[in-house]
Motif scaffolding. Sequence first.
Motif, PDB file in Angstrom:
ATOM      1  N   LEU A   1       0.824  -1.208   0.000  1.00 37.29           N
ATOM      2  CA  LEU A   1       0.000   0.000   0.000  1.00 37.29           C
ATOM      3  C   LEU A   1       0.862   1.263   0.000  1.00 37.29           C
ATOM      4  O   LEU A   1       0.572   2.220  -0.729  1.00 37.29           O
ATOM      5  CB  LEU A   1      -0.941  -0.001   1.200  1.00 37.29           C
ATOM      6  CG  LEU A   1      -1.853   1.213   1.349  1.00 37.29           C
ATOM      7  CD1 LEU A   1      -2.744   1.395   0.128  1.00 37.29           C
ATOM      8  CD2 LEU A   1      -2.688   1.071   2.611  1.00 37.29           C
ATOM      9  N   GLU A   2       1.929   1.280   0.783  1.00 36.61           N
ATOM     10  CA  GLU A   2       2.805   2.459   0.835  1.00 36.61           C
ATOM     11  C   GLU A   2       3.445   2.726  -0.521  1.00 36.61           C
ATOM     12  O   GLU A   2       3.559   3.876  -0.960  1.00 36.61           O
ATOM     13  CB  GLU A   2       3.876   2.276   1.911  1.00 36.61           C
ATOM     14  CG  GLU A   2       4.627   3.532   2.244  1.00 36.61           C
ATOM     15  CD  GLU A   2       3.757   4.623   2.852  1.00 36.61           C
ATOM     16  OE1 GLU A   2       4.107   5.808   2.664  1.00 36.61           O
ATOM     17  OE2 GLU A   2       2.743   4.313   3.502  1.00 36.61           O
TER      18      GLU A   2
ATOM     19  N   ARG B   1       0.755   4.157  -2.821  1.00 33.88           N
ATOM     20  CA  ARG B   1       0.522   5.575  -2.520  1.00 33.88           C
ATOM     21  C   ARG B   1       1.602   6.450  -3.166  1.00 33.88           C
ATOM     22  O   ARG B   1       1.304   7.506  -3.732  1.00 33.88           O
ATOM     23  CB  ARG B   1       0.511   5.813  -1.015  1.00 33.88           C
ATOM     24  CG  ARG B   1      -0.703   5.293  -0.306  1.00 33.88           C
ATOM     25  CD  ARG B   1      -0.569   5.565   1.199  1.00 33.88           C
ATOM     26  NE  ARG B   1      -1.509   4.841   1.992  1.00 33.88           N
ATOM     27  CZ  ARG B   1      -2.719   5.266   2.327  1.00 33.88           C
ATOM     28  NH1 ARG B   1      -3.148   6.439   1.906  1.00 33.88           N
ATOM     29  NH2 ARG B   1      -3.509   4.530   3.078  1.00 33.88           N
ATOM     30  N   ALA B   2       2.845   6.001  -3.086  1.00 41.41           N
ATOM     31  CA  ALA B   2       3.945   6.764  -3.685  1.00 41.41           C
ATOM     32  C   ALA B   2       3.826   6.786  -5.209  1.00 41.41           C
ATOM     33  O   ALA B   2       4.074   7.821  -5.840  1.00 41.41           O
ATOM     34  CB  ALA B   2       5.290   6.178  -3.254  1.00 41.41           C
TER      35      ALA B   2
ATOM     36  N   ALA C   1       1.047   6.566  -6.954  1.00 41.91           N
ATOM     37  CA  ALA C   1      -0.047   7.477  -7.279  1.00 41.91           C
ATOM     38  C   ALA C   1       0.442   8.915  -7.236  1.00 41.91           C
ATOM     39  O   ALA C   1       0.200   9.697  -8.167  1.00 41.91           O
ATOM     40  CB  ALA C   1      -1.216   7.273  -6.307  1.00 41.91           C
ATOM     41  N   ALA C   2       1.149   9.271  -6.170  1.00 49.81           N
ATOM     42  CA  ALA C   2       1.625  10.648  -6.003  1.00 49.81           C
ATOM     43  C   ALA C   2       2.591  11.054  -7.104  1.00 49.81           C
ATOM     44  O   ALA C   2       2.490  12.158  -7.650  1.00 49.81           O
ATOM     45  CB  ALA C   2       2.280  10.811  -4.632  1.00 49.81           C
TER      46      ALA C   2
ATOM     47  N   GLY D   1      -3.856  12.049  -6.276  1.00 49.16           N
ATOM     48  CA  GLY D   1      -4.057  11.937  -4.839  1.00 49.16           C
ATOM     49  C   GLY D   1      -4.695  10.593  -4.532  1.00 49.16           C
ATOM     50  O   GLY D   1      -5.311   9.966  -5.410  1.00 49.16           O
ATOM     51  N   TRP D   2      -4.567  10.148  -3.276  1.00 47.31           N
ATOM     52  CA  TRP D   2      -5.129   8.842  -2.944  1.00 47.31           C
ATOM     53  C   TRP D   2      -6.647   8.845  -3.106  1.00 47.31           C
ATOM     54  O   TRP D   2      -7.238   7.828  -3.489  1.00 47.31           O
ATOM     55  CB  TRP D   2      -4.709   8.396  -1.551  1.00 47.31           C
ATOM     56  CG  TRP D   2      -4.963   6.932  -1.379  1.00 47.31           C
ATOM     57  CD1 TRP D   2      -5.895   6.358  -0.573  1.00 47.31           C
ATOM     58  CD2 TRP D   2      -4.328   5.865  -2.079  1.00 47.31           C
ATOM     59  NE1 TRP D   2      -5.876   4.989  -0.727  1.00 47.31           N
ATOM     60  CE2 TRP D   2      -4.914   4.664  -1.652  1.00 47.31           C
ATOM     61  CE3 TRP D   2      -3.321   5.813  -3.051  1.00 47.31           C
ATOM     62  CZ2 TRP D   2      -4.527   3.421  -2.124  1.00 47.31           C
ATOM     63  CZ3 TRP D   2      -2.933   4.562  -3.525  1.00 47.31           C
ATOM     64  CH2 TRP D   2      -3.538   3.394  -3.079  1.00 47.31           C
TER      65      TRP D   2
ATOM     66  N   ILE E   1      -7.515   7.774  -6.554  1.00 49.68           N
ATOM     67  CA  ILE E   1      -7.377   6.331  -6.742  1.00 49.68           C
ATOM     68  C   ILE E   1      -8.593   5.612  -6.159  1.00 49.68           C
ATOM     69  O   ILE E   1      -9.138   4.686  -6.777  1.00 49.68           O
ATOM     70  CB  ILE E   1      -6.076   5.811  -6.089  1.00 49.68           C
ATOM     71  CG1 ILE E   1      -4.843   6.522  -6.683  1.00 49.68           C
ATOM     72  CG2 ILE E   1      -5.962   4.299  -6.231  1.00 49.68           C
ATOM     73  CD1 ILE E   1      -4.697   6.418  -8.179  1.00 49.68           C
ATOM     74  N   GLU E   2      -9.037   6.060  -4.993  1.00 49.85           N
ATOM     75  CA  GLU E   2     -10.220   5.459  -4.370  1.00 49.85           C
ATOM     76  C   GLU E   2     -11.454   5.643  -5.259  1.00 49.85           C
ATOM     77  O   GLU E   2     -12.265   4.720  -5.394  1.00 49.85           O
ATOM     78  CB  GLU E   2     -10.461   6.048  -2.979  1.00 49.85           C
ATOM     79  CG  GLU E   2      -9.457   5.610  -1.945  1.00 49.85           C
ATOM     80  CD  GLU E   2      -9.606   4.155  -1.529  1.00 49.85           C
ATOM     81  OE1 GLU E   2     -10.674   3.538  -1.766  1.00 49.85           O
ATOM     82  OE2 GLU E   2      -8.648   3.622  -0.953  1.00 49.85           O
TER      83      GLU E   2
END
Length: 99
Positions: A61-62, A65-66, A68-69, A74-75, A78-79
């Motif tokens: 997940l981490e 997140r990176a 995506a950024a 932004g997260w 993605i959601e």
Amino acid sequence: MGKLVRDRIPEIIRRNGGDPAVTVLGETEYRAALRDKLFEEAGELAEATPEEVAGEIADVLEVLRALAAVHGHGWADIERVSLAKREERGGFTDRLYLR
């Protein structure tokens, strides 16, 4: 051979008496390193014991997140995309396996 590490790893190594050699990656190298890290973490998840699974999912997940950024998302973006895909195509809760 080097690898991408979490931000505080060099600090932890120093605190334990080590002297890490650290380089800050440029944009292109960072994106490639994140993709490599995703495969590394996915492999660790595949090999994890039941007790280790939550920690390995957190690592994946981490990295996500990176990724995506670094691609400008932004997260929450993605959601939203995830929810739309789930509504259109479903999730994986039914455990369906296409032969």
